[in-house]
Write a protein that holds these residues in place. Structure first.
Motif, PDB file in Angstrom:
ATOM      1  N   UNK A  95     -14.115   4.972   2.516  1.00 54.22           N
ATOM      2  CA  UNK A  95     -14.447   3.572   2.294  1.00 54.22           C
ATOM      3  C   UNK A  95     -15.602   3.476   1.319  1.00 54.22           C
ATOM      4  N   UNK A  96     -15.459   2.619   0.318  1.00 51.53           N
ATOM      5  CA  UNK A  96     -16.461   2.501  -0.739  1.00 51.53           C
ATOM      6  C   UNK A  96     -17.791   2.001  -0.208  1.00 51.53           C
ATOM      7  N   UNK A  97     -17.762   1.178   0.856  1.00 48.48           N
ATOM      8  CA  UNK A  97     -18.997   0.595   1.396  1.00 48.48           C
ATOM      9  C   UNK A  97     -19.647   1.456   2.469  1.00 48.48           C
ATOM     10  N   UNK A  98     -19.006   2.548   2.844  1.00 49.70           N
ATOM     11  CA  UNK A  98     -19.547   3.395   3.909  1.00 49.70           C
ATOM     12  C   UNK A  98     -20.590   4.347   3.343  1.00 49.70           C
ATOM     13  N   UNK A  99     -21.694   4.460   4.054  1.00 50.55           N
ATOM     14  CA  UNK A  99     -22.747   5.385   3.653  1.00 50.55           C
ATOM     15  C   UNK A  99     -22.654   6.638   4.520  1.00 50.55           C
ATOM     16  N   UNK A 100     -22.975   7.771   3.941  1.00 49.20           N
ATOM     17  CA  UNK A 100     -22.895   9.003   4.712  1.00 49.20           C
ATOM     18  C   UNK A 100     -22.705  10.205   3.822  1.00 49.20           C
ATOM     19  N   UNK A 101     -22.415  11.345   4.404  1.00 49.81           N
ATOM     20  CA  UNK A 101     -22.331  12.591   3.634  1.00 49.81           C
ATOM     21  C   UNK A 101     -21.090  12.668   2.751  1.00 49.81           C
ATOM     22  N   UNK A 104     -26.797  31.240 -12.358  1.00 48.51           N
ATOM     23  CA  UNK A 104     -26.406  29.834 -12.268  1.00 48.51           C
ATOM     24  C   UNK A 104     -25.192  29.551 -13.140  1.00 48.51           C
ATOM     25  N   UNK A 105     -24.205  28.876 -12.536  1.00 50.12           N
ATOM     26  CA  UNK A 105     -22.972  28.529 -13.239  1.00 50.12           C
ATOM     27  C   UNK A 105     -22.796  27.015 -13.139  1.00 50.12           C
ATOM     28  N   UNK A 106     -22.717  26.333 -14.267  1.00 52.67           N
ATOM     29  CA  UNK A 106     -22.593  24.881 -14.289  1.00 52.67           C
ATOM     30  C   UNK A 106     -21.173  24.471 -14.637  1.00 52.67           C
ATOM     31  N   UNK A 107     -20.739  23.356 -14.053  1.00 51.42           N
ATOM     32  CA  UNK A 107     -19.461  22.747 -14.405  1.00 51.42           C
ATOM     33  C   UNK A 107     -19.464  21.305 -13.950  1.00 51.42           C
ATOM     34  N   UNK A 108     -18.555  20.518 -14.486  1.00 53.08           N
ATOM     35  CA  UNK A 108     -18.406  19.122 -14.093  1.00 53.08           C
ATOM     36  C   UNK A 108     -17.315  18.994 -13.049  1.00 53.08           C
ATOM     37  N   UNK A 109     -17.636  18.348 -11.920  1.00 53.22           N
ATOM     38  CA  UNK A 109     -16.684  18.169 -10.828  1.00 53.22           C
ATOM     39  C   UNK A 109     -16.303  16.694 -10.725  1.00 53.22           C
ATOM     40  N   UNK A 110     -15.036  16.421 -10.493  1.00 53.44           N
ATOM     41  CA  UNK A 110     -14.574  15.049 -10.337  1.00 53.44           C
ATOM     42  C   UNK A 110     -15.001  14.509  -8.971  1.00 53.44           C
ATOM     43  N   UNK A 111     -15.471  13.263  -8.949  1.00 55.19           N
ATOM     44  CA  UNK A 111     -15.891  12.613  -7.706  1.00 55.19           C
ATOM     45  C   UNK A 111     -14.759  11.703  -7.243  1.00 55.19           C
ATOM     46  N   UNK A 112     -14.223  11.991  -6.051  1.00 56.10           N
ATOM     47  CA  UNK A 112     -13.054  11.265  -5.548  1.00 56.10           C
ATOM     48  C   UNK A 112     -13.271  10.906  -4.075  1.00 56.10           C
ATOM     49  N   UNK A 113     -12.707   9.785  -3.605  1.00 52.32           N
ATOM     50  CA  UNK A 113     -12.800   9.455  -2.181  1.00 52.32           C
ATOM     51  C   UNK A 113     -11.828  10.281  -1.358  1.00 52.32           C
ATOM     52  N   UNK A 114     -12.102  10.378  -0.062  1.00 56.40           N
ATOM     53  CA  UNK A 114     -11.274  11.192   0.834  1.00 56.40           C
ATOM     54  C   UNK A 114      -9.995  10.439   1.188  1.00 56.40           C
ATOM     55  N   UNK A 115      -9.121  10.290   0.219  1.00 54.51           N
ATOM     56  CA  UNK A 115      -7.838   9.609   0.408  1.00 54.51           C
ATOM     57  C   UNK A 115      -6.729  10.459  -0.185  1.00 54.51           C
ATOM     58  N   UNK A 170     -17.752  13.805   9.096  1.00 54.64           N
ATOM     59  CA  UNK A 170     -18.454  12.663   9.672  1.00 54.64           C
ATOM     60  C   UNK A 170     -18.127  11.442   8.840  1.00 54.64           C
ATOM     61  N   UNK A 171     -17.363  10.511   9.408  1.00 56.66           N
ATOM     62  CA  UNK A 171     -16.955   9.305   8.702  1.00 56.66           C
ATOM     63  C   UNK A 171     -17.540   8.100   9.420  1.00 56.66           C
ATOM     64  N   UNK A 172     -18.683   7.556   8.967  1.00 55.77           N
ATOM     65  CA  UNK A 172     -19.280   6.407   9.627  1.00 55.77           C
ATOM     66  C   UNK A 172     -18.525   5.127   9.328  1.00 55.77           C
ATOM     67  N   UNK A 173     -18.838   4.065  10.104  1.00 47.24           N
ATOM     68  CA  UNK A 173     -18.237   2.769   9.855  1.00 47.24           C
ATOM     69  C   UNK A 173     -18.838   2.156   8.595  1.00 47.24           C
ATOM     70  N   UNK A 174     -18.081   1.304   7.884  1.00 41.46           N
ATOM     71  CA  UNK A 174     -18.653   0.629   6.718  1.00 41.46           C
ATOM     72  C   UNK A 174     -19.881  -0.179   7.102  1.00 41.46           C
ATOM     73  N   UNK A 175     -20.823  -0.300   6.182  1.00 43.17           N
ATOM     74  CA  UNK A 175     -22.081  -0.972   6.476  1.00 43.17           C
ATOM     75  C   UNK A 175     -21.895  -2.445   6.785  1.00 43.17           C
ATOM     76  N   UNK A 176     -20.825  -3.079   6.340  1.00 41.56           N
ATOM     77  CA  UNK A 176     -20.611  -4.508   6.572  1.00 41.56           C
ATOM     78  C   UNK A 176     -19.613  -4.808   7.661  1.00 41.56           C
ATOM     79  N   UNK A 177     -19.345  -3.866   8.550  1.00 34.65           N
ATOM     80  CA  UNK A 177     -18.352  -4.085   9.602  1.00 34.65           C
ATOM     81  C   UNK A 177     -18.853  -5.105  10.600  1.00 34.65           C
TER      82      UNK A 177
END
Length: 216
Positions: free
Chosen positions: A60-66, A151-162, A172-179
């Motif tokens: 969830x885009x509005x969920x905060x967490x790890x 040290x080895x550098x690279x660019x990683x794609x950022x994707x949601x867990x879907x 750990x999947x918390x509830x969205x902050x606006x629930x």
């Protein structure tokens, strides 16, 4: 030679030249088809090779967490190497590393073998404040630190867990902050009690015993 025959010879010549051109594109070590690379984050440095690197955030885009870092690390050398850190460039954040089935600590990449980071039963790399460190859709620079390769550098794609990444997302999947909270529901004290709702009101059209007797 007739006009129709000349046309046939010309068409055959064009077809043969087209086939020859296509054959040339696919021949040799420099063939164009051999230069096609998969659309994933990968790099190598010395004996170390990193493939399929991604940062997987909350679904969830509005969920905060790890968030977690996923990758496959190969060691083509003759000695084991340890992955000691994964840092998110420009944020000052580093992932908490844990070997498969073990406590927090460096991840050993065996000589001539590989290690999968992310997913059930595998080693893990967790970013405690993932939503603050990365943004979905970005190509996030990461630095992998190894005991021998450095040290080895690279660019990683950022994707949601879907979809494909659902099984590799943060555990750990918390509830969205606006629930919404259930505090808006009516309390039992606000509802009418059965004794009041079923009690007849005086003078509501019911005749008294004296009035019925005088009528006779």
């Amino acid at each position: 030679m007739s006009r129709s025959l000349r046309r046939g010879v010309l068409a055959a010549t064009v077809l043969s030249l087209s086939i020859a051109s296509l054959s040339a594109c696919g021949a040799g070590n420099d063939a164009q088809t051999l230069q096609v690379k998969p659309d994933n984050a990968a790099t190598s440095a010395g004996d170390i090779k990193i493939q399929n690197a991604s940062v997987v955030t909350q679904p969830d885009l509005n969920a905060k967490g790890p968030a977690v870092v996923t990758a496959t690390v190969f060691n083509n050398g003759a000695k084991d190497q340890k992955l000691t850190a994964i840092s998110v460039n420009g944020t000052g954040q580093s992932a908490k590393l844990s070997p498969a089935g073990g406590s927090a600590g460096a991840i050993t990449v065996p000589a001539g073998g590989s290690v999968v980071i992310g997913g059930q039963g595998n080693a893990s790399a967790v970013l405690a404040s993932g939503r603050e460190a990365v943004q979905d859709g970005n190509l996030q620079p990461l630095t992998f630190s190894f005991s021998s390769a450095g040290k080895v550098e690279l660019g990683a794609y950022v994707v949601p867990a879907k979809a494909y990444f659902e099984g590799y997302g943060p555990s750990q999947v918390p509830q969205p902050s606006g629930s919404a909270s259930p505090s808006g529901s009516a309390s039992p004290s606000e509802s009418a009690s059965p004794s009041e709702s079923g009690k007849p009101k005086a003078g509501a059209g019911s005749a008294s015993p004296k009035a019925s007797a005088s009528a006779h």
